[in-house]
Design a protein around this motif. Sequence first.
Motif, short mmCIF file in Angstrom:
data_model
loop_
_atom_site.label_atom_id
_atom_site.label_comp_id
_atom_site.label_asym_id
_atom_site.label_seq_id
_atom_site.Cartn_x
_atom_site.Cartn_y
_atom_site.Cartn_z
N UNK A 47 0.84 -1.20 0.00
CA UNK A 47 0.00 0.00 0.00
C UNK A 47 0.88 1.25 0.00
N UNK A 48 0.32 2.35 -0.47
CA UNK A 48 1.04 3.60 -0.56
C UNK A 48 1.63 4.08 0.75
N UNK A 49 0.88 3.91 1.84
CA UNK A 49 1.37 4.36 3.14
C UNK A 49 2.60 3.57 3.57
N UNK B 278 6.31 5.24 4.23
CA UNK B 278 7.03 5.05 5.49
C UNK B 278 8.40 4.42 5.24
N UNK B 279 8.47 3.49 4.30
CA UNK B 279 9.76 2.87 3.96
C UNK B 279 10.71 3.91 3.39
N UNK B 280 10.23 4.76 2.49
CA UNK B 280 11.08 5.80 1.89
C UNK B 280 11.52 6.80 2.95
N UNK B 281 10.63 7.17 3.86
CA UNK B 281 10.99 8.14 4.90
C UNK B 281 12.12 7.61 5.79
N UNK C 31 14.48 1.44 -4.11
CA UNK C 31 15.00 2.46 -5.03
C UNK C 31 13.88 3.00 -5.92
N UNK C 32 13.00 2.12 -6.40
CA UNK C 32 11.89 2.56 -7.24
C UNK C 32 10.93 3.46 -6.46
N UNK C 33 10.62 3.06 -5.22
CA UNK C 33 9.72 3.87 -4.40
C UNK C 33 10.33 5.22 -4.10
N UNK C 34 11.64 5.26 -3.84
CA UNK C 34 12.32 6.54 -3.57
C UNK C 34 12.25 7.44 -4.80
#
Length: 84
Positions: free
Chosen positions: A5-7, A11-14, A39-42
């Motif tokens: 999920x987006x959240x 949270x992982x990127x943060x 890396x993709x999410x970042x």
Amino acid sequence: MGQYKGEFKEQAVRRLLPPNAQSVAQVSRDLGVSNVSLYNWRNQYRDRGNPVPADPSNPENWSGKNKLAIVIETAALNEEELSA
């Protein structure tokens, strides 16, 4: 391979960004998510206009735009929140 999920992604990127600035390898191990996904999410987070320094461990290498974004983001925090 699961869908996240987006959240969860945010949270992982943060965790990769200051003040935490954990390594991709560490977050990958902690969350059980592949390095490639992180890396993709970042990159997606950056593409949405969020400040993502190229090297979070060395603020001297951040762009002026990223430095300003961090200053604006933290301006409303008190001393205790900043130290956390």
